[in-house]
Design an enzyme around this catalytic site. Structure first.
Site, PDB file in Angstrom:
ATOM      1  N   GLY A  15      21.743 -11.364  16.766  1.00 32.51           N
ATOM      2  CA  GLY A  15      20.315 -11.416  16.410  1.00 32.51           C
ATOM      3  C   GLY A  15      20.143 -11.753  14.948  1.00 32.51           C
ATOM      4  O   GLY A  15      19.172 -11.357  14.307  1.00 32.51           O
ATOM      5  N   ARG A  96      10.332  -5.666  24.383  1.00 35.44           N
ATOM      6  CA  ARG A  96       9.415  -5.460  25.498  1.00 35.44           C
ATOM      7  C   ARG A  96       8.207  -6.386  25.307  1.00 35.44           C
ATOM      8  O   ARG A  96       7.629  -6.452  24.232  1.00 35.44           O
ATOM      9  CB  ARG A  96       8.930  -4.002  25.518  1.00 35.44           C
ATOM     10  CG  ARG A  96       8.191  -3.651  26.807  1.00 35.44           C
ATOM     11  CD  ARG A  96       7.419  -2.370  26.639  1.00 35.44           C
ATOM     12  NE  ARG A  96       8.274  -1.201  26.529  1.00 35.44           N
ATOM     13  CZ  ARG A  96       8.486  -0.338  27.525  1.00 35.44           C
ATOM     14  NH1 ARG A  96       7.925  -0.525  28.689  1.00 35.44           N
ATOM     15  NH2 ARG A  96       9.232   0.714  27.337  1.00 35.44           N
ATOM     16  N   ASP A 163      16.206   7.261  11.691  1.00 35.78           N
ATOM     17  CA  ASP A 163      15.437   8.472  11.982  1.00 35.78           C
ATOM     18  C   ASP A 163      15.834   9.593  11.020  1.00 35.78           C
ATOM     19  O   ASP A 163      14.993  10.349  10.526  1.00 35.78           O
ATOM     20  CB  ASP A 163      15.687   8.905  13.432  1.00 35.78           C
ATOM     21  CG  ASP A 163      15.498   7.749  14.395  1.00 35.78           C
ATOM     22  OD1 ASP A 163      14.356   7.339  14.607  1.00 35.78           O
ATOM     23  OD2 ASP A 163      16.514   7.230  14.906  1.00 35.78           O
ATOM     24  N   ARG A 166      14.321   8.886   7.694  1.00 34.01           N
ATOM     25  CA  ARG A 166      12.876   9.155   7.758  1.00 34.01           C
ATOM     26  C   ARG A 166      12.618  10.651   7.631  1.00 34.01           C
ATOM     27  O   ARG A 166      11.681  11.083   6.954  1.00 34.01           O
ATOM     28  CB  ARG A 166      12.316   8.639   9.089  1.00 34.01           C
ATOM     29  CG  ARG A 166      12.228   7.126   9.163  1.00 34.01           C
ATOM     30  CD  ARG A 166      11.971   6.643  10.592  1.00 34.01           C
ATOM     31  NE  ARG A 166      11.658   5.228  10.617  1.00 34.01           N
ATOM     32  CZ  ARG A 166      11.641   4.475  11.716  1.00 34.01           C
ATOM     33  NH1 ARG A 166      11.928   5.037  12.897  1.00 34.01           N
ATOM     34  NH2 ARG A 166      11.333   3.193  11.656  1.00 34.01           N
ATOM     35  N   HIS A 191      17.052   7.578  20.441  1.00 31.60           N
ATOM     36  CA  HIS A 191      16.249   6.887  19.417  1.00 31.60           C
ATOM     37  C   HIS A 191      14.945   6.455  20.084  1.00 31.60           C
ATOM     38  O   HIS A 191      14.750   5.312  20.474  1.00 31.60           O
ATOM     39  CB  HIS A 191      16.986   5.672  18.856  1.00 31.60           C
ATOM     40  CG  HIS A 191      16.111   4.846  17.955  1.00 31.60           C
ATOM     41  ND1 HIS A 191      15.640   5.297  16.748  1.00 31.60           N
ATOM     42  CD2 HIS A 191      15.603   3.602  18.094  1.00 31.60           C
ATOM     43  CE1 HIS A 191      14.886   4.373  16.187  1.00 31.60           C
ATOM     44  NE2 HIS A 191      14.841   3.334  16.990  1.00 31.60           N
TER      45      HIS A 191
HETATM   46  P1  NAD Z   1      13.614  -9.948  15.828  1.00 29.69           P
HETATM   47  O1  NAD Z   1      12.863 -10.314  17.075  1.00 29.69           O
HETATM   48  O2  NAD Z   1      13.074 -10.334  14.503  1.00 29.69           O
HETATM   49  O3  NAD Z   1      15.096 -10.524  15.920  1.00 29.69           O
HETATM   50  C1  NAD Z   1      15.891 -10.357  17.046  1.00 29.69           C
HETATM   51  C2  NAD Z   1      16.774 -11.566  17.132  1.00 29.69           C
HETATM   52  O4  NAD Z   1      17.696 -11.357  18.195  1.00 29.69           O
HETATM   53  C3  NAD Z   1      16.010 -12.858  17.473  1.00 29.69           C
HETATM   54  O5  NAD Z   1      16.286 -13.839  16.484  1.00 29.69           O
HETATM   55  C4  NAD Z   1      16.553 -13.244  18.844  1.00 29.69           C
HETATM   56  O6  NAD Z   1      16.644 -14.655  19.005  1.00 29.69           O
HETATM   57  C5  NAD Z   1      17.919 -12.586  18.810  1.00 29.69           C
HETATM   58  N1  NAD Z   1      18.511 -12.346  20.129  1.00 29.69           N
HETATM   59  C6  NAD Z   1      17.893 -12.016  21.288  1.00 29.69           C
HETATM   60  N2  NAD Z   1      18.790 -11.937  22.274  1.00 29.69           N
HETATM   61  C7  NAD Z   1      19.997 -12.184  21.733  1.00 29.69           C
HETATM   62  C8  NAD Z   1      21.299 -12.265  22.262  1.00 29.69           C
HETATM   63  N3  NAD Z   1      21.533 -12.098  23.574  1.00 29.69           N
HETATM   64  N4  NAD Z   1      22.315 -12.562  21.432  1.00 29.69           N
HETATM   65  C9  NAD Z   1      22.088 -12.792  20.133  1.00 29.69           C
HETATM   66  N5  NAD Z   1      20.856 -12.748  19.572  1.00 29.69           N
HETATM   67  C10 NAD Z   1      19.835 -12.446  20.369  1.00 29.69           C
HETATM   68  O7  NAD Z   1      13.847  -8.383  15.931  1.00 29.69           O
HETATM   69  P2  NAD Z   1      14.293  -7.374  14.774  1.00 29.69           P
HETATM   70  O8  NAD Z   1      13.082  -6.885  14.079  1.00 29.69           O
HETATM   71  O9  NAD Z   1      15.364  -7.990  13.997  1.00 29.69           O
HETATM   72  O10 NAD Z   1      14.814  -6.145  15.652  1.00 29.69           O
HETATM   73  C11 NAD Z   1      15.972  -6.278  16.435  1.00 29.69           C
HETATM   74  C12 NAD Z   1      16.122  -5.076  17.354  1.00 29.69           C
HETATM   75  O11 NAD Z   1      16.334  -3.892  16.594  1.00 29.69           O
HETATM   76  C13 NAD Z   1      14.922  -4.786  18.239  1.00 29.69           C
HETATM   77  O12 NAD Z   1      15.397  -4.406  19.522  1.00 29.69           O
HETATM   78  C14 NAD Z   1      14.269  -3.597  17.563  1.00 29.69           C
HETATM   79  O13 NAD Z   1      13.477  -2.827  18.461  1.00 29.69           O
HETATM   80  C15 NAD Z   1      15.495  -2.850  17.106  1.00 29.69           C
HETATM   81  N6  NAD Z   1      15.295  -1.857  16.054  1.00 29.69           N
HETATM   82  C16 NAD Z   1      16.069  -0.721  16.131  1.00 29.69           C
HETATM   83  C17 NAD Z   1      15.963   0.242  15.150  1.00 29.69           C
HETATM   84  C18 NAD Z   1      16.804   1.487  15.191  1.00 29.69           C
HETATM   85  O14 NAD Z   1      16.630   2.356  14.338  1.00 29.69           O
HETATM   86  N7  NAD Z   1      17.730   1.643  16.135  1.00 29.69           N
HETATM   87  C19 NAD Z   1      15.064   0.066  14.095  1.00 29.69           C
HETATM   88  C20 NAD Z   1      14.310  -1.095  14.029  1.00 29.69           C
HETATM   89  C21 NAD Z   1      14.430  -2.056  15.034  1.00 29.69           C
HETATM   90  C1  LMR Z   2      12.014   1.822  14.809  1.00 28.74           C
HETATM   91  O1  LMR Z   2      12.374   2.994  14.958  1.00 28.74           O
HETATM   92  O2  LMR Z   2      11.405   1.435  13.803  1.00 28.74           O
HETATM   93  C2  LMR Z   2      12.341   0.804  15.879  1.00 28.74           C
HETATM   94  O3  LMR Z   2      13.165   1.367  16.848  1.00 28.74           O
HETATM   95  C3  LMR Z   2      11.149   0.132  16.429  1.00 28.74           C
HETATM   96  C4  LMR Z   2      10.381   0.958  17.422  1.00 28.74           C
HETATM   97  O4  LMR Z   2      10.011   0.398  18.467  1.00 28.74           O
HETATM   98  O5  LMR Z   2      10.138   2.136  17.188  1.00 28.74           O
END
Ligand code: NAD
Ligand code: LMR
Length: 337
Positions: A15, A96, A163, A166, A191
Site C-alpha cells: 500500500g 470499507r 491506540d 493516543r 484495534h
Molecule cells: P490509502 O487508501 O491512502 O492507501 C492504501 C493503499 O493500499 C492504496 O494505495 C491501495 O492502492 C493499496 N492497496 C490496496 N490493496 C492492496 C494490495 N492488495 N496490495 C498492495 N497495495 C494495496 O489508505 P491509508 O490511509 O494508507 O490506510 C491504509 C490502511 O491502514 C487502511 O486499512 C486503514 O484503515 C489502516 N489504518 C490502520 C491503523 C492502525 O492503527 N492499525 C491506523 C490508520 C489506518
Molecule cells: C485509526 O485508528 O485511525 C484507523 O484504524 C482508522 C479507523 O477506521 O479508525
C-alpha cells in the site's frame, strides 16, 4: 567507522502509494525505524491502480538522497516485493465502501492477506518480522500468519501502538504531565471501538494513575467516571474522530506508531502495547491476534503476564475478544483459514 556501512535490511511496505505509505517511507529511509547504522532497501508493493503513486514516491525518495537508502523497487507482484524481506509492513488493505457488510470486508481482505502471507512464507528472509496496519488489522494479521506456516507465529503482529500512544496523550493532558512520565498503559483486544485502554497498572512520575486522576478530578468516583465516559470512548473512537475532522483516516500518526512499533521490537522497550498471536495468555483463545501489554528485549515482543484484571476490566476484554472470535469465525466460514 562510517555509520552507514552495516549490512542492508530489506523492508517491504504494501500500500506504498497510499497516505500512510507517504508518511512512512521517508522516515524509514532516514533511519528513524531501524537506526542510524542500518542501511535499508525499500520494496514498495501496490496494486496496478496504485503503481503510479508509488513510483512517484520512489522518485521523491531518490531525491531525498538518504545516506542509508540502498535502493527502492516498486512492484505489483507480492513475491517480488517480499523477496528477502526482513521487515514487512502490510499497510495496503481494502477499505470499507458504501453497501459493504462486515463479512464482505473480511472476504475482500482475506483475498489480500492470504496471498501476501503465502508469498512471505515462500520468499521472505528467515528472520522476517511482519506488522499488519491495514484494517481490520488483527484479523488480517491472523489470516497472514495462518497463510505462512513456516514463519513462527510470534513474528506476526497487528498495530495497536497508535491506540497506545493516543491513550498516553489523553492521559498527559488530563494529568498535566509529560507523556514521558506515564508508563504501564495497556490496550487490550481488537484495534476497533471495542478495544480496552486500561490504566489500572499505569503510573505517572511513579505514582498510580488512578490515584493521580482522583486527586485532580475530585475523588475516586469522578476518576472512574472520567475513565468510563471520556477516556475509554475517546481513545477507542479516536480513529473515527480523525476521519470526521480530517476527512480521511489517520496517516502520519499511524505511520509514526508503525515506526515506533518496529523500532522498539528491534531495539527493545519497556511496557507498550501490540497485538500478538495469543498462546492463551489472559484466557484469550489461542491463535487470535489480540492486543496485550508487551515488552521487548530487542528480539521481538513478548506478552507481559500475570497482571490482575478487575471484573470491569475482564468484561471489557471479553467483549473485545468476542468480536475477534466473530471475525475469526467469519473468516473460517469463508474457508480462508
Ligand atoms: P490509502 O487508501 O491512502 O492507501 C492504501 C493503499 O493500499 C492504496 O494505495 C491501495 O492502492 C493499496 N492497496 C490496496 N490493496 C492492496 C494490495 N492488495 N496490495 C498492495 N497495495 C494495496 O489508505 P491509508 O490511509 O494508507 O490506510 C491504509 C490502511 O491502514 C487502511 O486499512 C486503514 O484503515 C489502516 N489504518 C490502520 C491503523 C492502525 O492503527 N492499525 C491506523 C490508520 C489506518
Ligand atoms: C485509526 O485508528 O485511525 C484507523 O484504524 C482508522 C479507523 O477506521 O479508525
Amino acid at each position: 567507522m562510517d555509520a552507514t556501512t552495516g549490512s542492508t535490511t530489506t523492508v517491504t511496505v504494501t500500500g506504498a502509494g497510499g497516505q500512510i505509505g507517504y508518511a512512512l517511507l521517508f522516515r524509514i529511509a532516514s533511519g528513524a525505524m531501524l537506526g542510524p547504522d542500518r542501511p535499508v532497501r525499500l520494496r514498495l508493493l501496490e496494486i496496478p491502480q496504485g503503481l503510479a503513486s508509488a513510483e512517484g514516491t520512489a522518485l521523491e525518495l531518490q531525491d531525498g538522497a538518504f545516506p542509508l537508502l540502498r535502493g527502492v523497487d516498486v512492484t505489483d507482484d507480492p513475491r517480488t516485493a517480499f523477496e528477502g524481506a526482513s521487515i514487512a509492513l502490510l499497510v495496503g488493505a481494502r477499505p470499507r465502501t458504501a453497501g459493504m457488510e462486515r463479512g464482505d470486508l473480511l472476504a475482500a481482505n482475506a483475498g489480500i492477506f492470504g496471498p501476501q502471507g503465502a508469498a512471505l512464507n515462500a520468499v521472505a528472509a528467515d528472520d522476517v518480522q511482519v506488522l499488519v496496519v491495514g484494517n481490520p488489522a488483527n484479523t488480517n494479521a491472523l489470516i497472514a500468519a495462518a497463510s505462512a506456516p513456516d514463519i513462527p507465529a510470534e513474528r506476526f503482529a497487528a498495530l495497536t501502538r497508535l491506540d497506545h500512544d493516543r491513550a498516553l496523550a489523553q492521559l498527559a493532558v488530563a494529568l498535566d504531565a509529560p507523556v514521558a512520565d506515564i508508563h504501564g498503559v495497556t490496550i487490550w483486544g481488537n484495534h476497533s471501538a471495542t478495544q480496552f485502554p486500561d490504566v489500572a497498572h499505569a503510573t505517572v512520575a511513579g505514582r498510580p494513575v488512578p490515584d493521580a486522576l482522583a486527586e485532580r478530578l475530585g475523588g475516586a468516583d469522578a476518576a472512574r467516571a472520567w475513565l468510563d465516559d471520556v477516556f475509554i470512548p475517546r481513545v477507542a473512537q479516536r480513529g473515527a474522530e480523525i476521519i470526521r475532522v480530517r476527512g480521511s483516516s489517520s496517516a502520519a500518526s499511524a505511520a509514526n506508531a508503525a515506526i515506533s512499533h518496529v523500532r522498539d521490537a528491534v531495539h527493545g522497550t519497556e511496557w507498550t502495547s501490540a497485538a500478538l498471536v495469543s498462546h492463551g495468555e489472559y484466557d484469550v483463545p489461542e491463535g487470535l491476534v489480540c492486543s496485550f501489554p508487551v515488552t521487548s528485549d530487542g528480539d521481538g515482543y513478548r506478552v507481559i503476564e500475570g497482571l490482575e484484571l478487575d471484573e470491569r476490566g475482564r468484561r471489557r476484554l471479553d467483549a473485545s475478544v468476542a468480536e475477534l472470535v466473530a471475525e475469526r469465525d467469519a473468516v473460517r466460514a469463508l474457508g480462508v483459514i
